[in-house]
Design a protein around this motif. Structure first.
Motif: not given
Lengths: 329, 239
Positions: B83-112
């Motif tokens: 999003x505009x202005x980035x919209x990072x979750x500032x209270x989360x770590x970089x890793x947690x932010x990246x993991x939020x990216x997989x929130x909706x993925x059906x294969x989020x628990x796989x090696x993919x």
């Protein structure tokens, strides 16, 4: 002052137990504020229903003084199950009925606040008039034991008599004290881990920090809000069990003062901040007990609120409030 | 056609933010919307990702009508936005932010997911170095990288980038655009919104120019960059 020094540990243990109850109820205020920016004033009633859940299940199971150890453990476990289920259910219904319809119509925050206050009265009075409510559905005879004297105190059969377990500085720490303090800490650790590690917990944090970005990640906000109310309700249910074990009586309006105190604890710690709510709860519990030792217990509530004002004068965002500030930036 | 926007109208209250906008994004393309402040670029982006309700018109994605699909269901379909202005979750770590990216993925628990994380770290080595740091403590450029990396973690078919160069130093802007090109060459379709028209046009296959809520021009990136009127209005006279 001498009184406080002489009985320091006694006041400390009492302060910690009541502080644990404040802290658990404060979590509900702070969680909901985090995701909705709404003070859920009916949360005090969510707690109050929990106390009745705990009471009724003991009545239903025929709990009485002098049960065996096995029986007592069973009764206490069932108190947790019933109170958490009751409070959780009330919290979820509350969100569905009092808040969600307003949110769907983009009502301004003030409207939701009025709805919260209204819901608080409705819930309290439904409990206060429960004999009549039972009468409407023709169950007043069947439920007589549970609904009679709706506006009076209802007492829990003393299923556990406080037994000293060990002694600190001349004060005997009882089994009830230990259950409350250890139980509360255990529940808080579970909540902390849930919010930090679980998928839904992260969804809650994401919505609290940036609702739009959370939606872009695929977080269903309505779902998160529902879970938040449920979790807050379950915490209030646990608090209700500790309250009943420690205080032993409840009433349809038992939530009010306790709710105000818990809300105070949440603000004291920095509303929106989970650890702040815990810290605020314990500080408030300790402070009002120490304060009442010094100036007299009738001044307990005054001490609590003077403390709130003083802390907010120095730190307007509460003790741990800055992380919320960051979260909003 | 991966994305097909037809006659889209979006209002803020009574104010028309965009009027009768139509554009398309084909698979494999980088398509840019350029325009001045308030032209409706960000509104268009937010509408494609579902954050703004549509008053009229339709949005087709991958052959499916998504005009009224709730925003949180769109990442599953393959739309992901930085999003505009980035919209990072500032209270989360970089890793947690990246993991939020997989929130909706059906294969989020796989090696993919691990493979995608490795790919994101390859594109943005900075994020790997900082993976345990709170997102809020990073510089604007790093947060921009995080927002893009997070969007990529959703493994989108269509990546929406809203002003990725905003507020960044010129050298960093260059780097961000290089990465956009790289992401695209790895097979992700990109819809870009930019005020930095010079860079954006150079990198895009096609572009649309928005003015006060309407599309006034369209063409390939090269055509528009060479157009005297566009040059005068958006490129400060010279590229």
């Amino acid at each position: 002052m001498q009184n406080l020094i002489d009985n320091f540990f006694s006041y400390t243990i009492t302060g910690l137990t009541i502080g644990a109850v404040y802290a658990l109820v404060a979590l509900g205020y702070t969680l909901v504020y985090g995701v909705l920016r709404l003070i859920n004033f009916a949360h005090s009633e969510v707690f109050m229903y929990g106390t009745f859940g705990a009471l009724w299940v003991v009545m239903l199971l025929g709990g009485k003084p002098g049960g065996s150890v096995g029986q007592v453990i069973f009764w206490v476990v069932m108190m947790f199950v019933a109170a958490m289920a009751m409070s959780g259910l009330i919290a979820v219904i509350l969100e569905r009925v009092a808040y969600r319809p307003l949110r769907k119509r983009n009502a301004p925050p003030l409207i939701a606040l009025i709805s919260a206050i209204g819901a608080s009265f409705v819930l309290a009075e439904l409990m206060g008039l429960r004999s009549r409510v039972a009468g409407w559905v023709g169950l007043d005879d069947t439920l007589r034991e549970y609904v009679r004297n709706s506006r009076n105190n209802a007492g829990l059969p003393s299923i556990i008599s406080p037994q000293p377990i060990f002694s600190v500085g001349g004060y005997n720490v009882t089994n009830v004290d230990l259950i409350v303090i250890i139980g509360a800490i255990a529940i808080m650790v579970v909540l902390d881990q849930f919010v930090k590690r679980s998928r839904l917990g992260r969804g809650i944090r994401a919505v609290a920090m940036d609702p739009e970005a959370a939606a872009l990640m695929g977080v269903n906000r309505d779902r998160v809000i529902q879970v938040t109310f449920l979790v807050g309700g379950v915490m209030a249910g646990a608090a209700a069990v500790f309250y009943m074990l420690k205080i032993g009586i409840t009433r349809y309006d038992a939530g009010f003062i306790l709710g105000v105190k818990a809300f105070t604890a949440a603000v004291l710690g920095g509303i929106g901040n989970l650890r702040g709510a815990l810290l605020g709860g314990f500080i408030l519990g300790l402070a009002e007990n120490y304060g009442s030792a010094v100036v007299g217990s009738q001044w307990k509530d005054v001490v609590a609120f003077v403390l709130l004002v003083l802390i907010l004068l120095v730190r307007p965002t509460g003790l741990l409030g800055e992380s919320l500030g960051k979260a909003r930036a | 056609m991966l994305l097909e926007v037809n006659g889209l109208c979006v209002n803020y209250g009574r104010i028309e933010a965009i009027r009768d906008i139509s554009f398309t994004v084909d698979e494999g393309e980088i398509v840019t919307l350029i325009g001045a402040n308030g032209a409706g670029k960000t509104t268009t982006m937010k509408t494609v990702s579902g954050l703004r309700p549509v008053r009229a018109g339709s949005i087709m994605f991958n052959g499916k009508d998504i005009t009224h699909t709730p925003s949180h269901e769109r990442p599953v379909l393959g739309i992901s936005q930085s999003p505009e202005g980035r919209g990072c979750f500032v209270g989360m770590t970089v890793m947690e932010n990246l993991e939020m990216g997989t929130y909706a993925r059906p294969d989020r628990k796989t090696k993919a997911v691990k493979d995608d994380l490795a790919r994101v770290f390859e594109l943005f080595p900075r994020l790997k170095e900082r993976s345990n740091q709170a997102a809020g403590s990073m510089s604007g450029g790093e947060q921009q990288m995080l927002a893009m990396g997070r969007a990529l973690m959703a493994k989108p078919k269509l990546l929406l980038l809203d002003e990725p160069s905003m507020g960044l130093a010129p050298k960093l802007i260059q780097q961000i655009f290089d990465i956009v090109t790289e992401i695209n060459s790895q097979g992700t379709t990109v819809l870009l919104v930019e005020q930095n028209a010079a860079q954006a046009l150079k990198r895009s296959h096609r572009a649309y120019i928005l003015e006060t809520g309407e599309i006034v021009r369209e063409g390939t990136g090269k055509e528009l960059a060479a157009d005297p009127a566009v040059k005068a209005a958006y490129l400060g006279g010279d590229v």
